[in-house]
Design a protein around this motif. Structure first.
Motif, PDB file in Angstrom:
ATOM      1  N   HIS A 171      21.482 -45.219  61.584  1.00 26.47           N
ATOM      2  CA  HIS A 171      22.005 -45.764  62.836  1.00 26.47           C
ATOM      3  C   HIS A 171      22.874 -46.998  62.668  1.00 26.47           C
ATOM      4  CE1 HIS A 171      19.338 -43.033  65.064  1.00 26.47           C
ATOM      5  NE2 HIS A 171      18.366 -43.398  64.226  1.00 26.47           N
ATOM      6  N   GLY A 172      22.768 -47.696  61.538  1.00 28.12           N
ATOM      7  CA  GLY A 172      23.539 -48.921  61.336  1.00 28.12           C
ATOM      8  C   GLY A 172      22.785 -50.132  61.861  1.00 28.12           C
ATOM      9  N   TRP A 173      23.171 -51.315  61.342  1.00 32.99           N
ATOM     10  CA  TRP A 173      22.485 -52.551  61.705  1.00 32.99           C
ATOM     11  C   TRP A 173      22.808 -53.018  63.121  1.00 32.99           C
ATOM     12  CZ3 TRP A 173      18.656 -54.708  58.951  1.00 32.99           C
ATOM     13  CH2 TRP A 173      18.507 -54.291  57.625  1.00 32.99           C
ATOM     14  N   THR A 206      18.091 -48.018  59.722  1.00 26.94           N
ATOM     15  CA  THR A 206      19.466 -48.528  59.634  1.00 26.94           C
ATOM     16  C   THR A 206      20.362 -47.634  58.784  1.00 26.94           C
ATOM     17  OG1 THR A 206      18.838 -49.931  57.741  1.00 26.94           O
ATOM     18  CG2 THR A 206      18.766 -50.923  59.943  1.00 26.94           C
ATOM     19  N   SER A 249      23.545 -51.026  65.748  1.00 29.46           N
ATOM     20  CA  SER A 249      23.370 -49.962  66.737  1.00 29.46           C
ATOM     21  C   SER A 249      22.333 -50.348  67.792  1.00 29.46           C
ATOM     22  CB  SER A 249      22.940 -48.672  66.046  1.00 29.46           C
ATOM     23  OG  SER A 249      21.642 -48.821  65.495  1.00 29.46           O
ATOM     24  N   ALA A 250      22.403 -49.666  68.924  1.00 24.13           N
ATOM     25  CA  ALA A 250      21.416 -49.899  69.977  1.00 24.13           C
ATOM     26  C   ALA A 250      20.011 -49.567  69.487  1.00 24.13           C
ATOM     27  CB  ALA A 250      21.762 -49.058  71.207  1.00 24.13           C
ATOM     28  N   HIS A 251      19.895 -48.511  68.675  1.00 27.32           N
ATOM     29  CA  HIS A 251      18.587 -48.119  68.127  1.00 27.32           C
ATOM     30  C   HIS A 251      17.965 -49.260  67.324  1.00 27.32           C
ATOM     31  CE1 HIS A 251      16.011 -46.477  64.909  1.00 27.32           C
ATOM     32  NE2 HIS A 251      15.656 -45.563  65.784  1.00 27.32           N
ATOM     33  N   THR A 252      18.741 -49.840  66.423  1.00 28.36           N
ATOM     34  CA  THR A 252      18.217 -50.914  65.575  1.00 28.36           C
ATOM     35  C   THR A 252      17.935 -52.169  66.388  1.00 28.36           C
ATOM     36  OG1 THR A 252      19.446 -50.049  63.678  1.00 28.36           O
ATOM     37  CG2 THR A 252      18.698 -52.335  63.557  1.00 28.36           C
TER      38      THR A 252
END
Length: 489
Positions: free
Chosen positions: A224-226, A221, A228-231
């Motif tokens: 990528h941030g909370w 996170t 984001s698609a990744h998270t």
């Protein structure tokens, strides 16, 4: 192994704690050496974070599996195997000359640390069946758990400044070799039922993948941030795998994690409180180090010395007063004031100014924090382990450490993200660097205090005592579980 009452049990405890100290030290000793590692090996800022994350992901993912394997094949075998792997991986880390080799070695180090840590608490409990001595032993174990982090900061700064970053890993070699030899000679050789038909391979794959993916989502996170698609994809995948694992455990004839371990109110409450407490307190060292270095301009060694009073307080109380208090009043009644003190210490740090002084603004908060750690850690360990049957002590130990690791990763990700976002916003608005940094750290400390208050709520609502504490000389009623263990139902 000698019979209970002989000194060999305490020597065995020292061996177990030496191994655990290596693991705890390695969680923080690297942090102060990261700038030197980056300059030497040429990591990018995002790549440098994986020097830490490559250790955290396997550590968080393998604890539960390793704990259950210890129940099945013998905890001594698992402990020694993990210690040998950790020591060998430390040699590879110290000898690394490329970024890829260091990351691979850190992954192996995390795996070895998880295997060793998963069974340690279960072995401590087995060594000390008598409640009063068990409380003392868990106090020693908790001191190593709590104080090892700040010792690692001090040792990491000293080794990096006096020698170079390679030695933060090489220092593990003599400790690991001696501890491994002593572990083979001094620890009780227990035999489990064996793997055979008791091996829940599918359950092992599901939970290990889920935990690794979950820790990977949390530590990612920062980049990528909370939202984001990744998270979302990695976090959602982890939850789906955990759901599948739970369904598997409910239906399997010989599950990896018998659900009876989690049906105990005492175990569930202790694990919840542990995760929340660690989520709030793990960020303490992270933010305090940043405040001392970036705001008060401490160097690496002074930073380690700055947080060392916490270790002194923890050592003074967890090795003496805390076990006696737990034996006298019971773990819940010791846990509650411990959590109150931790939350109070974090609240004090939530007021640190941009142009502060260590003695006036940081040091006063370290004493309630150290006192709270010294009370809360052994109380939680006692609660978590006393709810489990002897045959489940390995998995209970793995669960306790898993809650700690997941709580640490989650808390640090939340706190660091909020703190850095607040600082960035203030800088964009034209605030000075010192004020912007201090305001971000103040927010982080306050959020940490809220996590600890959540642990306090769990302690007073879930961990309800069902037995009265004994008075001196009375039968050991306080040693009965807070709620009836699931295996006795």
């Amino acid at each position: 192994m000698r019979q209970p009452g002989t000194p060999s049990r305490w020597a065995a405890l020292a061996v177990l704690c030496a191994g655990q100290l290596m693991v705890i030290l390695d969680g923080t000793i690297v942090s102060v050496a990261l700038p030197s590692i980056q300059a030497d090996l040429g990591y990018s800022p995002s790549g440098l974070a994986w020097v830490v994350n490559a250790y955290l992901v396997p550590f968080g993912g393998l604890l539960l599996l390793a704990g259950r394997v210890g129940d099945l094949v013998g905890r001594k075998r698992v402990f020694v195997g993990g210690q040998v792997l950790f020591t060998a991986a430390s040699l590879l880390c110290g000898a690394a000359t490329t970024p890829g080799l260091l990351l691979a070695a850190r992954f192996l180090q995390g795996a070895g640390g998880a295997v060793m840590s998963a069974v340690t608490l279960g072995m401590v409990v087995a060594l000390f069946p008598e409640p009063k001595e068990r409380a003392k032993a868990i106090g020693v174990y908790s001191f190593v758990q709590s104080a090892g982090g700040s010792i690692g900061l001090l040792a990491g700064g000293a080794l990096t400044q006096a020698l170079d970053w390679h030695w933060i890993f090489f220092v593990n070699l003599p400790i690991g070799v001696v501890a491994s030899v002593l572990a083979v000679r001094m620890l009780r050789d227990e035999r489990g039922p064996g793997l055979g038909r008791s091996t829940d391979v599918l359950g092992a794959l599901l939970v290990t993948t889920a935990l690794m993916l979950g820790v990977y989502a949390i530590v990612g996170t920062a980049d990528h941030g909370w939202g984001s698609a990744h998270t979302l994809w990695s976090g959602g995948g982890a939850l789906a795998l955990l759901a599948a694992f739970t369904l598997r455990q409910a239906r399997a004839a010989d599950p990896l994690l018998p659900l009876r371990v989690l049906r105990s109110r005492q175990a569930a409450g202790a694990l919840t409180a542990q995760a929340l407490m660690v989520a709030g307190t793990f960020g303490f060292q992270f933010l305090t180090v940043l405040y001392l270095q970036k705001v008060l301009r401490f160097d690496q060694v002074d930073t380690g010395l700055g947080v060392f009073p916490v270790s002194v307080v923890i050592g003074a109380l967890s090795l003496g007063a805390a076990p006696r208090l737990i034996a006298r009043f019971g773990p819940v009644r010791v846990l509650v004031p411990g959590l109150v003190l931790i939350a109070g210490g974090l609240a004090l740090l939530g007021e640190v100014p941009a142009h502060g002084a260590y003695a006036a603004d940081v040091l006063p908060a370290l004493f309630p924090l150290g006192t709270g750690f010294a009370l809360a850690m052994p109380a939680l360990a006692t609660l978590a382990m006393s709810a489990a049957a002897p045959r489940d002590s390995g998995i209970a130990s793995g669960l306790f450490n898993t809650a700690q690791q997941v709580g640490a990763a989650f808390g640090l990700a939340v706190i660091s993200t909020l703190a850095s976002s607040r600082t960035a916003g203030l800088l964009d608005d034209g605030s000075g660097a010192a004020e912007a940094l201090a305001d971000g750290y103040r927010l982080g400390f306050r959020v940490g205090a809220l996590f600890v208050l959540g642990a306090l709520v769990a302690a007073v609502t879930v961990l309800r005592r069902r037995t009265a504490p004994r008075t001196q000389g009375a039968p050991k009623a306080q040693d009965a579980p807070v709620s009836e263990p699931s295996h006795a139902r």
